[in-house]
Design an enzyme around this catalytic site. Structure first.
Site, PDB file in Angstrom:
ATOM      1  N   SER A 217       0.855  -1.185   0.000  1.00  0.00           N
ATOM      2  CA  SER A 217       0.000   0.000   0.000  1.00  0.00           C
ATOM      3  C   SER A 217       0.889   1.230   0.000  1.00  0.00           C
ATOM      4  O   SER A 217       1.968   1.225   0.605  1.00  0.00           O
ATOM      5  CB  SER A 217      -0.897   0.018   1.238  1.00  0.00           C
ATOM      6  OG  SER A 217      -1.537   1.277   1.379  1.00  0.00           O
TER       7      SER A 217
ATOM      8  N   TYR B 158      -1.082  -0.251  10.557  1.00  0.00           N
ATOM      9  CA  TYR B 158      -1.290  -0.688   9.173  1.00  0.00           C
ATOM     10  C   TYR B 158      -0.226  -0.071   8.264  1.00  0.00           C
ATOM     11  O   TYR B 158       0.394  -0.768   7.449  1.00  0.00           O
ATOM     12  CB  TYR B 158      -2.686  -0.300   8.694  1.00  0.00           C
ATOM     13  CG  TYR B 158      -2.926  -0.590   7.235  1.00  0.00           C
ATOM     14  CD1 TYR B 158      -3.254  -1.862   6.807  1.00  0.00           C
ATOM     15  CD2 TYR B 158      -2.810   0.419   6.278  1.00  0.00           C
ATOM     16  CE1 TYR B 158      -3.468  -2.136   5.466  1.00  0.00           C
ATOM     17  CE2 TYR B 158      -3.022   0.160   4.941  1.00  0.00           C
ATOM     18  CZ  TYR B 158      -3.353  -1.117   4.536  1.00  0.00           C
ATOM     19  OH  TYR B 158      -3.555  -1.383   3.202  1.00  0.00           O
TER      20      TYR B 158
END
Length: 248
Positions: free
Chosen positions: A144, A157
């Site tokens: 990501s 995250y």
């Protein structure tokens, strides 16, 4: 497309939105696809039913369970006798404002790193012998841009995706030349998570993205296919699929 005919691919978490799009893309190119899942067999089965070709397989193989990963490797070896492609797509998160340090408790942090980082490493570790056999294979980590920008669903995250990209570089060096390792790094993707967000937030992200929209799952799948089938002299690279969002 038949460029992957005769090849075998494992896609972890292949029943989700991004995972199922990746499975469809690889199957359409001729690959036989193994879809792994943790708890939702129904989603995995539904994804398998959309795949072109045949001889596909669904297996429960939680990425944070080393024994399950070993059993996955044995099942793939027994059924196919080879493995050409591994896509580490399984991942977890939860929405916690970055300033809410108490809201990101230890259990959540541990789960995020256990699945997102350790799980991807465990999959590569278990499947390395199959990937390294023959002409060699490729492992694709679904990362990501949060790992680079530090902006995402929560601090852990973001850190887990940065760790995944670092692992990609380390293993690309360590496992060469038999195995190529790359990250595909999306920005916002128009999937279940984005659809739960306020429309105003998504519109803001679209406005800040030079290409004027957020990604679709198919954009990520096409990048995975390109990395596997066309970028054959690339390894250790982080491939963005973000519409230029960091420029916005």
């Amino acid at each position: 497309m038949t460029k992957l005919r005769g090849q075998v691919a494992v896609v972890t978490g292949g029943g989700g939105g991004i995972g199922s799009a990746i499975c469809r893309q690889l199957a359409a190119a001729g690959a036989q696809v193994v879809i792994t899942y943790n708890s939702d067999q129904g989603k995995a089965r539904a994804a398998a039913n959309t795949l072109a070709g045949g001889n596909h397989l669904i297996l429960r193989a939680p990425v944070d369970d080393a024994e399950a990963q070993a059993q996955l490797a044995s099942a793939v070896a027994e059924k196919y006798g080879r493995l050409d492609i591994l896509v580490n797509n399984a991942g977890v998160s939860k929405s916690v404002p970055h300033a809410d340090l108490e809201g990101l408790d230890d259990d959540a942090i541990d789960q995020i790193f256990r699945v997102n980082w350790r799980g991807a490493f465990a999959s590569i570790r278990a499947l390395q012998p199959l990937l390294a056999a023959g002409a060699g294979g490729v492992a694709i980590n679904i990362s990501s841009i949060a790992g680079r920008t530090g902006v995402g669903s929560n601090v852990a995250y973001c850190a887990s995706k940065a760790a995944m990209d670092s692992m990609t570089r380390s293993l690309a060096r360590a496992l060469a030349p038999q195995i190529r390792v790359l990250s595909v790094s999306p920005g916002w993707v128009n999937g279940e998570y984005a659809q739960r967000m306020p429309r105003a937030l998504i519109a803001e992200q679209e406005d800040k993205t030079p290409l004027g929209r957020i990604a679709e799952a198919e954009d990520v799948a096409e990048a995975v296919y390109a990395a596997v089938a066309h970028l054959r002299f690339s390894t250790g690279d982080i491939i963005p699929v973000d519409g230029g969002r960091p420029l916005g």
